[in-house]
Design a protein around this motif. Structure first.
Motif, mmCIF file in Angstrom:
data_model
loop_
_atom_site.group_PDB
_atom_site.id
_atom_site.type_symbol
_atom_site.label_atom_id
_atom_site.label_comp_id
_atom_site.label_asym_id
_atom_site.label_seq_id
_atom_site.Cartn_x
_atom_site.Cartn_y
_atom_site.Cartn_z
ATOM 1 N N SER A 283 25.551 -17.987 8.012
ATOM 2 C CA SER A 283 25.564 -16.668 8.418
ATOM 3 C C SER A 283 27.283 -16.340 8.944
ATOM 4 C CB SER A 283 24.837 -16.008 9.480
ATOM 5 O OG SER A 283 23.426 -15.944 9.052
ATOM 6 N N VAL A 284 27.589 -17.250 9.678
ATOM 7 C CA VAL A 284 29.162 -17.179 10.162
ATOM 8 C C VAL A 284 30.042 -17.244 9.018
ATOM 9 C CG1 VAL A 284 30.844 -18.587 11.374
ATOM 10 C CG2 VAL A 284 28.543 -17.970 12.426
ATOM 11 N N ALA A 285 30.059 -18.136 8.175
ATOM 12 C CA ALA A 285 30.523 -18.149 6.816
ATOM 13 C C ALA A 285 30.925 -16.996 6.005
ATOM 14 C CB ALA A 285 30.233 -19.416 5.940
ATOM 15 N N CYS A 286 29.521 -16.425 5.734
ATOM 16 C CA CYS A 286 29.505 -15.127 5.088
ATOM 17 C C CYS A 286 30.240 -14.026 5.789
ATOM 18 C CB CYS A 286 27.883 -14.785 4.887
ATOM 19 S SG CYS A 286 26.748 -15.773 3.839
ATOM 20 N N ILE A 287 30.116 -13.797 6.982
ATOM 21 C CA ILE A 287 30.942 -12.677 7.797
ATOM 22 C C ILE A 287 32.458 -13.055 7.590
ATOM 23 C CG2 ILE A 287 31.480 -12.134 10.224
ATOM 24 C CD1 ILE A 287 28.832 -12.756 11.104
ATOM 25 N N VAL A 288 32.833 -14.370 7.689
ATOM 26 C CA VAL A 288 34.293 -14.525 7.400
ATOM 27 C C VAL A 288 34.829 -14.122 6.083
ATOM 28 C CG1 VAL A 288 36.108 -16.547 6.923
ATOM 29 C CG2 VAL A 288 34.423 -16.488 8.921
ATOM 30 N N LEU A 289 33.752 -14.396 4.864
ATOM 31 C CA LEU A 289 34.329 -14.187 3.381
ATOM 32 C C LEU A 289 34.289 -12.730 3.325
ATOM 33 C CD1 LEU A 289 32.574 -16.853 1.456
ATOM 34 C CD2 LEU A 289 34.921 -16.622 1.788
ATOM 35 N N ALA A 290 33.124 -11.975 3.946
ATOM 36 C CA ALA A 290 33.198 -10.627 3.558
ATOM 37 C C ALA A 290 34.297 -9.658 4.352
ATOM 38 C CB ALA A 290 31.803 -9.868 4.326
ATOM 39 N N PHE A 351 26.826 -9.649 -1.597
ATOM 40 C CA PHE A 351 27.761 -10.143 -1.937
ATOM 41 C C PHE A 351 28.236 -9.906 -3.506
ATOM 42 C CE2 PHE A 351 28.128 -13.346 1.470
ATOM 43 C CZ PHE A 351 29.661 -13.164 1.704
ATOM 44 N N CYS A 352 27.066 -10.003 -4.363
ATOM 45 C CA CYS A 352 27.178 -9.720 -5.797
ATOM 46 C C CYS A 352 27.583 -8.410 -5.988
ATOM 47 C CB CYS A 352 26.001 -10.035 -6.432
ATOM 48 S SG CYS A 352 25.446 -11.904 -6.538
ATOM 49 N N LEU A 353 26.945 -7.351 -5.491
ATOM 50 C CA LEU A 353 27.347 -6.067 -5.633
ATOM 51 C C LEU A 353 28.605 -5.568 -5.144
ATOM 52 C CD1 LEU A 353 26.268 -3.073 -6.157
ATOM 53 C CD2 LEU A 353 25.591 -2.764 -3.909
ATOM 54 N N SER A 493 39.570 -11.706 -5.069
ATOM 55 C CA SER A 493 38.448 -11.321 -4.170
ATOM 56 C C SER A 493 37.246 -11.419 -4.622
ATOM 57 C CB SER A 493 38.702 -10.066 -3.642
ATOM 58 O OG SER A 493 40.080 -9.900 -3.039
ATOM 59 N N ALA A 494 37.133 -11.113 -5.938
ATOM 60 C CA ALA A 494 35.864 -11.482 -6.630
ATOM 61 C C ALA A 494 35.120 -12.741 -6.578
ATOM 62 C CB ALA A 494 35.914 -10.848 -8.037
ATOM 63 N N GLY A 495 36.097 -13.789 -6.876
ATOM 64 C CA GLY A 495 35.812 -14.919 -6.947
ATOM 65 C C GLY A 495 35.257 -15.460 -5.583
ATOM 66 N N LEU A 496 36.103 -15.127 -4.332
ATOM 67 C CA LEU A 496 35.620 -15.470 -3.039
ATOM 68 C C LEU A 496 34.226 -14.901 -2.678
ATOM 69 C CD1 LEU A 496 39.093 -14.864 -1.251
ATOM 70 C CD2 LEU A 496 37.837 -17.013 -1.686
ATOM 71 N N LEU A 497 33.770 -13.743 -3.272
ATOM 72 C CA LEU A 497 32.744 -12.865 -3.239
ATOM 73 C C LEU A 497 31.752 -13.765 -3.844
ATOM 74 C CD1 LEU A 497 34.040 -9.226 -3.262
ATOM 75 C CD2 LEU A 497 32.862 -10.184 -1.169
ATOM 76 N N LEU A 498 31.833 -14.204 -4.881
ATOM 77 C CA LEU A 498 30.611 -15.009 -5.691
ATOM 78 C C LEU A 498 30.707 -16.189 -4.873
ATOM 79 C CD1 LEU A 498 31.695 -14.126 -9.257
ATOM 80 C CD2 LEU A 498 29.909 -13.258 -7.897
ATOM 81 N N LEU A 499 31.489 -16.688 -4.396
ATOM 82 C CA LEU A 499 31.434 -18.118 -3.410
ATOM 83 C C LEU A 499 30.451 -17.785 -2.126
ATOM 84 C CD1 LEU A 499 32.139 -20.789 -2.639
ATOM 85 C CD2 LEU A 499 34.182 -19.820 -1.568
ATOM 86 N N GLY A 500 30.774 -16.607 -1.835
ATOM 87 C CA GLY A 500 29.662 -16.080 -0.680
ATOM 88 C C GLY A 500 28.445 -15.810 -1.085
ATOM 89 N N ALA A 501 28.081 -15.278 -2.218
ATOM 90 C CA ALA A 501 26.788 -15.039 -2.690
ATOM 91 C C ALA A 501 26.144 -16.808 -2.995
ATOM 92 C CB ALA A 501 26.967 -14.413 -4.054
ATOM 93 N N ALA A 502 26.741 -17.595 -3.573
ATOM 94 C CA ALA A 502 26.254 -18.761 -3.619
ATOM 95 C C ALA A 502 26.027 -19.437 -2.397
ATOM 96 C CB ALA A 502 27.224 -19.923 -4.470
ATOM 97 N N MET A 503 26.663 -19.149 -1.046
ATOM 98 C CA MET A 503 26.336 -19.806 0.199
ATOM 99 C C MET A 503 25.095 -18.993 0.665
ATOM 100 S SD MET A 503 30.282 -19.903 1.797
ATOM 101 C CE MET A 503 29.622 -20.047 3.302
#
Length: 533
Positions: A283-290, A351-353, A493-503
């Motif tokens: 969750s913490v990592a997702c907040i950073v990426l978002a 993240f995907c959206l 940015s799109a690449g980072l967001l897809l990384l967040g979706a995988a996480m």
């Protein structure tokens, strides 16, 4: 005086989670958060006016924008854990006061240095306010279903504050000078300070053992150094420069020492065992990426709307309204989405959206395309808010109630850290893609091209001084290079967001609801109050 406490004393100590009072507390906390969220973005549309008035250098301009989230991120753990010790409401009220004073200094700043100092003080005030709001919310909403709804409202207010910041800034700049964007904080502070003192309950966390002052300073210095190093890269400093390598190396070393110190201490400042829980760490990592995607894109979008499309600050703010409304809708619907689909699918879908929204915005060009902008901002607002809500709710629910202050500080640190790194990282990508297009413009001297490579605003100034065909060619090349840089930044940015979706696939499938006992202060604190009464 000793003896039986008076009825008034009992009322002051009653659990704020009882009855309907907790919803009143939520309103006050959301007003507090609005104060901080507004200041994170209200300056974005004023950057051109600040540049024209104060004439800051490229590095100073980055500091003016970035020092607020940088200082806030560095001090959140310090003030979040201090609030557990001395009282979260007390730290919150001190934060209101500092925020108001710093806003007045920023509004009246006559130099870039003064404005940077004022923004740093605003960051310190924000570091006092943000973890206090979230930890008090965790305390007064022990039931996860109600807490999910409260966090949905809380996160919607955060998104609204960040999104209407440019609109409010644009409206003020239409009629006043750039310093007016800071004066708006003062009326909000004047309301929050007495209301918060009257309505908010005092709340304490785990208070066993001494407070680790050295550890708090190590964490602050480490976080500051790491983000500062990324910031220097964003300012164009060479990779081998001591100014680029020194701060992150020193910062990383301090953070390593901080972690080792916390593991050895009987009463650590932050319970690092929370990171062993996948739901918390992911969750913490997702907040950073978002936040990395949101804040960096908002800053670049504001420049695109004003400098490329030629919109006024007010019209720029209006163009960002779809993002605001979509974020509000996602925050209010978040609790239902989380109950139905669970944290994993909710955050992953968010993240995907958001990635789809970012790719949609690559259709932006040198001419205005209202439909693309509206569609992109709607998807961006809904997707990012869904992501942030799901991540915050999972993180806060995973943390023990006694450590909610430390957990809130970690969550807000990740929020501000993502914002600071986002501006620096995406700004660095933007500059790297923008500058080469101006290296050899026909008829433009090399010195003029070098000055134009610093920013689109400077390129316009240089083209105005050159005039004639050379000035027109430079202006056109700068605009086209900026659009190209924007497209490259969006793809990153799109690449980072897809990384967040995988996480996010590591988050729990279902939302497990439960109720914890309510109590704002430990029993020993109540007994101490009885003795004083």
């Amino acid at each position: 005086m000793s003896g039986t406490p008076t009825d008034a004393a009992r009322a002051r100590r009653r659990p704020a989670g009882a009855g309907a009072d907790r919803w009143v507390v939520l309103v006050v906390l959301c007003a507090s958060l609005l104060l901080v969220a507004l200041d994170a973005t209200v300056l974005h549309v004023a950057v051109p006016a600040v540049s024209e008035d104060l004439r800051p250098g490229a590095v100073q301009l980055l500091w003016i924008v970035d020092v607020y989230p940088l200082v806030c991120a560095a001090l959140l753990i310090l003030f979040g854990t201090l609030g557990d010790r001395v009282g979260r409401r007390r730290i919150l009220l001190i934060g209101y006061t500092l925020f108001g004073v710093a806003s007045a200094v920023a509004a009246l700043a006559g130099s870039a240095g003064t404005l940077i100092l004022a923004r740093a003080l605003l960051g310190a005030g924000g570091a006092m306010i943000m973890p206090a709001t979230l930890s008090i919310l965790r305390q007064v909403f022990p039931d996860r279903r109600e807490r999910a709804l409260a966090i949905g409202v809380w996160s919607a207010v955060a998104a609204v504050g960040a999104a209407i910041g440019p609109l409010l800034g644009g409206l003020l700049l239409e009629h006043f000078w750039w310093g007016s964007v800071f004066l708006v904080n003062i009326p909000l502070m004047l309301v929050c300070l007495p209301v918060g003192r009257w309505l908010l309950p005092e709340s304490f966390g785990e208070r066993a053992g001494p407070w680790d002052v050295v550890g708090a300073l190590m964490a602050a210095g480490g976080l500051f150094g790491v983000v500062l190093g990324v910031k220097q890269l964003g300012a164009g400093e060479p990779l081998g420069s001591p100014l680029t390598l020194g701060p992150p190396v020193l910062g990383a070393a301090l953070l390593v020492l901080f972690v080792r110190r916390q593991r050895r201490r009987t009463y650590p400042l932050v319970d690092l065992g929370m990171f062993a829980r996948p739901a918390f760490s992911v969750s913490v990592a997702c907040i950073v990426l978002a936040m990395l995607a949101l804040v960096g894109l908002e800053l670049i979008a504001a420049q695109y709307l004003q400098l490329v499309l030629g919109l006024s600050p007010l019209r720029t703010g209006l163009r960002l309204l779809p993002l605001t409304f979509a974020a509000m809708a996602a925050g209010l619907a978040g609790a239902r989405l989380l109950r139905r689909f669970g944290p994993r699918r909710t955050v992953c879908a968010g993240f995907c959206l958001t990635a789809v929204a970012v790719l949609t915005l690559t259709a932006m060009g040198a001419t205005d395309n209202v439909r693309v902008l509206v569609l992109g901002f709607v998807l961006l607002g809904f997707g990012l808010e869904t992501t942030l809500f799901g991540a915050y709710e999972s993180m806060l629910s995973e943390a023990p109630q006694a450590q909610s202050g430390g957990a809130a500080a970690i969550g807000e640190t990740s929020y501000q850290l993502g914002a600071g790194i986002g501006i620096a990282l995406l700004g660095s990508v933007m500059n790297a893609a923008y500058a080469p297009g101006l290296a050899s413009v026909p008829g433009v001297p090399a010195s003029a091209s070098a000055a134009a490579e610093r920013s689109l605003g400077e390129a316009y100034e240089v083209s105005g001084r050159l005039g004639g065909p050379a000035g027109a060619a430079l202006r056109s090349a700068a605009r086209d290079s900026f659009v190209h840089g924007l497209h490259v930044t969006l793809l990153v940015s799109a690449g980072l967001l897809l990384l967040g979706a995988a996480m996010a696939l590591r988050l729990p499938r279902a939302m497990q609801c439960g109720t914890a006992p309510v109590g704002l202060a430990p029993q020993r604190e109540a007994s101490r109050t009885d003795a004083r009464v």
